[in-house]
Motif scaffolding. Sequence first.
Motif, short mmCIF file in Angstrom:
data_model
loop_
_atom_site.label_atom_id
_atom_site.label_comp_id
_atom_site.label_asym_id
_atom_site.label_seq_id
_atom_site.Cartn_x
_atom_site.Cartn_y
_atom_site.Cartn_z
N GLN A 104 17.86 27.57 23.57
CA GLN A 104 17.31 26.27 23.98
C GLN A 104 18.43 25.30 24.36
O GLN A 104 18.26 24.47 25.25
N LEU A 105 19.56 25.39 23.69
CA LEU A 105 20.69 24.53 24.02
C LEU A 105 21.22 24.83 25.43
O LEU A 105 21.47 23.92 26.22
N ALA A 124 18.93 23.51 28.00
CA ALA A 124 19.00 22.06 28.19
C ALA A 124 20.07 21.68 29.20
O ALA A 124 19.93 20.70 29.95
N TRP A 170 19.68 21.25 33.25
CA TRP A 170 19.32 20.01 33.94
C TRP A 170 20.54 19.36 34.61
O TRP A 170 20.39 18.67 35.63
N ARG A 182 15.53 28.07 32.73
CA ARG A 182 15.31 27.24 31.55
C ARG A 182 13.98 27.57 30.89
O ARG A 182 13.90 27.68 29.66
N GLU A 207 13.34 29.05 27.13
CA GLU A 207 12.42 28.37 26.22
C GLU A 207 11.37 29.35 25.69
O GLU A 207 11.05 29.35 24.50
N ARG A 263 20.20 20.69 19.68
CA ARG A 263 20.31 19.96 20.94
C ARG A 263 20.77 18.52 20.71
O ARG A 263 21.57 17.98 21.48
N VAL A 293 23.90 18.06 23.10
CA VAL A 293 23.55 17.58 24.45
C VAL A 293 23.92 16.12 24.67
O VAL A 293 24.58 15.78 25.67
N GLU A 307 17.48 12.55 29.95
CA GLU A 307 17.84 13.78 29.23
C GLU A 307 18.78 13.48 28.07
O GLU A 307 18.83 14.25 27.11
N ALA A 338 16.25 12.44 25.40
CA ALA A 338 15.21 13.43 25.06
C ALA A 338 15.52 14.22 23.79
O ALA A 338 14.66 14.35 22.90
N PRO A 339 16.73 14.79 23.61
CA PRO A 339 16.99 15.53 22.36
C PRO A 339 16.91 14.64 21.12
O PRO A 339 16.47 15.09 20.06
N ASP A 366 13.24 14.19 20.48
CA ASP A 366 12.69 15.44 19.94
C ASP A 366 13.09 15.62 18.48
O ASP A 366 12.29 16.05 17.64
#
Length: 550
Positions: free
Chosen positions: A22-23, A26, A29, A67, A71, A133, A137, A286, A289-290, A293
């Motif tokens: 998942q990292l 990310a 993007w 991506r 995921e 993340r 990120v 972005e 976003a992490p 989340d």
Amino acid sequence: MNIQGSAKDISVPRDKAAETAQLVGAFAWLGQAALIATVVARAVSGALDAGLVGMAAGAVLGLGLARAGLERWSSARLTALAERHVKALRETIISTELSRRGTESPAVLAGLVSEKLEMLRPAILRFGPARRRAMVVPLVLLVVAFSISWAAGAILLVAGPLIPVFSALVGMAAQQASARQLDQMSTLGALLSERVGALIDIRLLGAETTVLNDFANATDDLRRRTMAVLKIAFLTSTALELFAALGVAMMAVFVGFSLLGQIGFGTWGGPLTVWSGVFLLLIAPEFFAPLRDMSAAWHDRAAAMAVADEVIAWRDRDAARMVGVTAAELLKGEAQIHVQGLTLRVGDQLIRYPDFRAKAGQALAISGPSGSGKTTLLAALAGLMPAYAGRITVAGQALDDTTAGGWRARIGWMPQSPHFMNASVLANLKLARPDATTDQVQAALRAAGIQAQVMRLPHGINETLGETGAGLSGGEARRLTLARALLAGADVLLVDEPTADLDEGTAAAVRKTLLDLRAQGVLLVLATHDPELVAACDQVISPAILEEAA
């Protein structure tokens, strides 16, 4: 699974490969944002051509699919991890409870293994990847933003930390609120279980209104505690959205005024270009976003930690352990019991018993006032609880983990409060002897003095029983367990208050059945207040006075 470690270990196991996937996804993007910014910059300058648009669109689509694939793969691994973890915890709790005696409320335990353990899944699925993340990120995007514009980097640097700081502040409150909610769920479950079991007494006492009021108060308390958890979640979500929106808005204002020429600072020398401005606008959401989340997953973690604390409390609870929980072949040897220096512990009290020896063809009565330890001794003789001190010898061998299973296989058990499968009378009886014929079942019912009552049921021997023997009185249910023991051919019979709550005629029939079994060579051990039955036994013992345990 061996439940060890802290609540953190129990609540959120990690899959580093899934978190890394998942990292990596990310960071896709960054490439997409660079391509989109290039197309926009070329369009503004008038140098855009169809070939570039096609190549950029294909690359953006490819990165998006890559991506999405990462995921999906990561989610599949985390889903499998959550399934294994919850299943292992559930199996461990159930298998451990099978080896314990004197467990907590069945409703509380059922709530833990069914509903509450499921609350671990969201944390496993989301918290670990979100944390990874959030740690990497934003830091990378911050460096990228600073490399383009120190003002853009400063905006992210100021707005970003507000989210984790706020999450840390509300995290403790969220976990406490979740713990209070779980406690009330357990209380309500136990209350429901107890009241359902006492429905007849409640109606006889005319206490329906009081019981309904108790339920109303308990459910209202659960509603308030649930709303407290939701209030914290909604407050957190609102605050996080506000901080993220302010950060993106500040970035948009800076980029917009810079491109319009109204702001001449914030870059490393030259003016902010269209490509740089669009790129910064695309990576700003972005960046947040992490963190968002992570903050959202923090509530899942708080609920999981509350569940893990409850699992640890269950693990560390002081409960008596059954002896020898594995199935075994019949223990060979003459049916006999020899007790020496026996002391049993019940809670904070010790109960001492006199030495005795009983063998096949004899009846031993355990007599004494209610609460003196008669049923406790029966449980110890069946290996359902270990001796605190002293020794129990059965069939010439010490009753321990190696012999208890085989000893129980030859024991007939007639408890004071019987429990059955939610199945027919026939199915419940054939648990003791699956190959028994209908004639043999009928003979066991007749010998136990319960055949006539069973045949009067709407469907006779095929009548479905509830777990507590619905359709039968307490005395009839106990005699049905006696029939089950007779059908199994048990040569050792442990009986708890066999004549309690029976009319004199029925009690006399039960006494005769039990004494006839003794004459046939069965070893009887009876906990009873019945003076006639006590007088007919070969030995009588009484537990000693209770003492406080050290």
